[in-house]
Design a protein around this motif. Structure first.
Motif, PDB file in Angstrom:
ATOM      1  N   LEU A 153       0.830  -1.202   0.000  1.00 17.34           N
ATOM      2  CA  LEU A 153       0.000   0.000   0.000  1.00 17.34           C
ATOM      3  C   LEU A 153       0.870   1.261   0.000  1.00 17.34           C
ATOM      4  O   LEU A 153       0.627   2.199  -0.768  1.00 17.34           O
ATOM      5  N   ALA A 154       1.907   1.273   0.840  1.00 16.77           N
ATOM      6  CA  ALA A 154       2.783   2.441   0.905  1.00 16.77           C
ATOM      7  C   ALA A 154       3.512   2.660  -0.409  1.00 16.77           C
ATOM      8  O   ALA A 154       3.637   3.801  -0.878  1.00 16.77           O
ATOM      9  N   ALA A 155       3.969   1.590  -1.039  1.00 19.77           N
ATOM     10  CA  ALA A 155       4.674   1.736  -2.321  1.00 19.77           C
ATOM     11  C   ALA A 155       3.741   2.280  -3.396  1.00 19.77           C
ATOM     12  O   ALA A 155       4.145   3.138  -4.190  1.00 19.77           O
ATOM     13  N   ASN A 156       2.514   1.826  -3.424  1.00 22.71           N
ATOM     14  CA  ASN A 156       1.582   2.320  -4.439  1.00 22.71           C
ATOM     15  C   ASN A 156       1.090   3.730  -4.143  1.00 22.71           C
ATOM     16  O   ASN A 156       0.789   4.481  -5.071  1.00 22.71           O
ATOM     17  N   VAL A 157       1.014   4.094  -2.888  1.00 24.20           N
ATOM     18  CA  VAL A 157       0.698   5.485  -2.550  1.00 24.20           C
ATOM     19  C   VAL A 157       1.857   6.390  -2.958  1.00 24.20           C
ATOM     20  O   VAL A 157       1.656   7.482  -3.495  1.00 24.20           O
ATOM     21  N   LEU A 158       3.086   5.929  -2.703  1.00 19.75           N
ATOM     22  CA  LEU A 158       4.256   6.703  -3.122  1.00 19.75           C
ATOM     23  C   LEU A 158       4.344   6.819  -4.639  1.00 19.75           C
ATOM     24  O   LEU A 158       4.911   7.774  -5.165  1.00 19.75           O
ATOM     25  N   ALA A 159       3.794   5.856  -5.357  1.00 18.37           N
ATOM     26  CA  ALA A 159       3.853   5.860  -6.815  1.00 18.37           C
ATOM     27  C   ALA A 159       2.852   6.830  -7.431  1.00 18.37           C
ATOM     28  O   ALA A 159       2.929   7.096  -8.636  1.00 18.37           O
ATOM     29  N   ALA A 160       1.947   7.383  -6.660  1.00 15.98           N
ATOM     30  CA  ALA A 160       0.909   8.259  -7.213  1.00 15.98           C
ATOM     31  C   ALA A 160       1.501   9.484  -7.900  1.00 15.98           C
ATOM     32  O   ALA A 160       1.077   9.854  -9.001  1.00 15.98           O
TER      33      ALA A 160
END
Length: 178
Positions: A153-160
């Motif tokens: 979740l954190a990696a995909n939030v950072l990818a935004a």
């Protein structure tokens, strides 16, 4: 005087003082709890060490993943522009960056969790050897179960943010400058 575990030491001392005062000459005796041992303070100081270290390492990992995604989009903008010119949509461009973020998180989990558990236990064994602590390795089941979904979740939030920039690349302008 021995007390049961969890007893209020101050309340017991007040009751013993009152009982001693009722006896003639009993005021000379004061019941005071013994001072805390210095080793107890050392143990209390070490209590937050694993938590502080894990928070620092998590913050470092978040920064590294965010930086890696940002740099990857910047360096691969020409490749993304070629793919966009060949027909890739904005959503597909975003999915490329999201996939890269997920792969980074999974690789980090596959290597980081076992190495972190092994290294953490080894370091804590050394710390326990230097202090008056008995080494009993904890098993943080909830932390081990939650680290995977939280990392993804954190990696995909950072990818935004990099996704947004990748999707808004001006294909013609990027290809013209290359």
């Amino acid at each position: 005087v021995a007390l049961r575990p969890g007893a209020n030491v101050q309340a017991v001392a007040r009751r013993l003082d009152a009982a001693a005062a009722a006896i003639p000459g009993g005021r000379a005796f004061k019941f005071t709890p013994p001072p805390a041992l210095p080793d107890v303070q050392v143990i209390k100081d070490l209590e937050l060490l694993p938590l502080a270290l894990s928070a620092f390492l998590a913050l470092l990992a978040i920064g590294a993943v965010g930086h890696a995604l940002s740099i990857a989009v910047h360096r691969r903008r020409h490749d993304l522009a070629v793919l966009r010119a060949l027909g890739m949509s904005r959503l597909q461009t975003r999915m490329v960056v999201a996939t890269q973020a997920s792969v980074l998180a999974v690789i980090g989990l596959v290597f980081g969790v076992p190495l972190g558990v092994a290294l953490g236990r080894s370091i804590w064994r050394v710390v326990a050897g230097f202090t008056p602590l008995a080494y009993h390795p904890p098993l943080a089941v909830w932390a081990l179960l939650l680290i995977g979904p939280v990392a993804l979740l954190a990696a995909n939030v950072l990818a935004a943010w990099p996704e947004h920039h990748a999707a808004r690349l001006r294909t013609g302008q990027v290809l013209r400058t290359e």
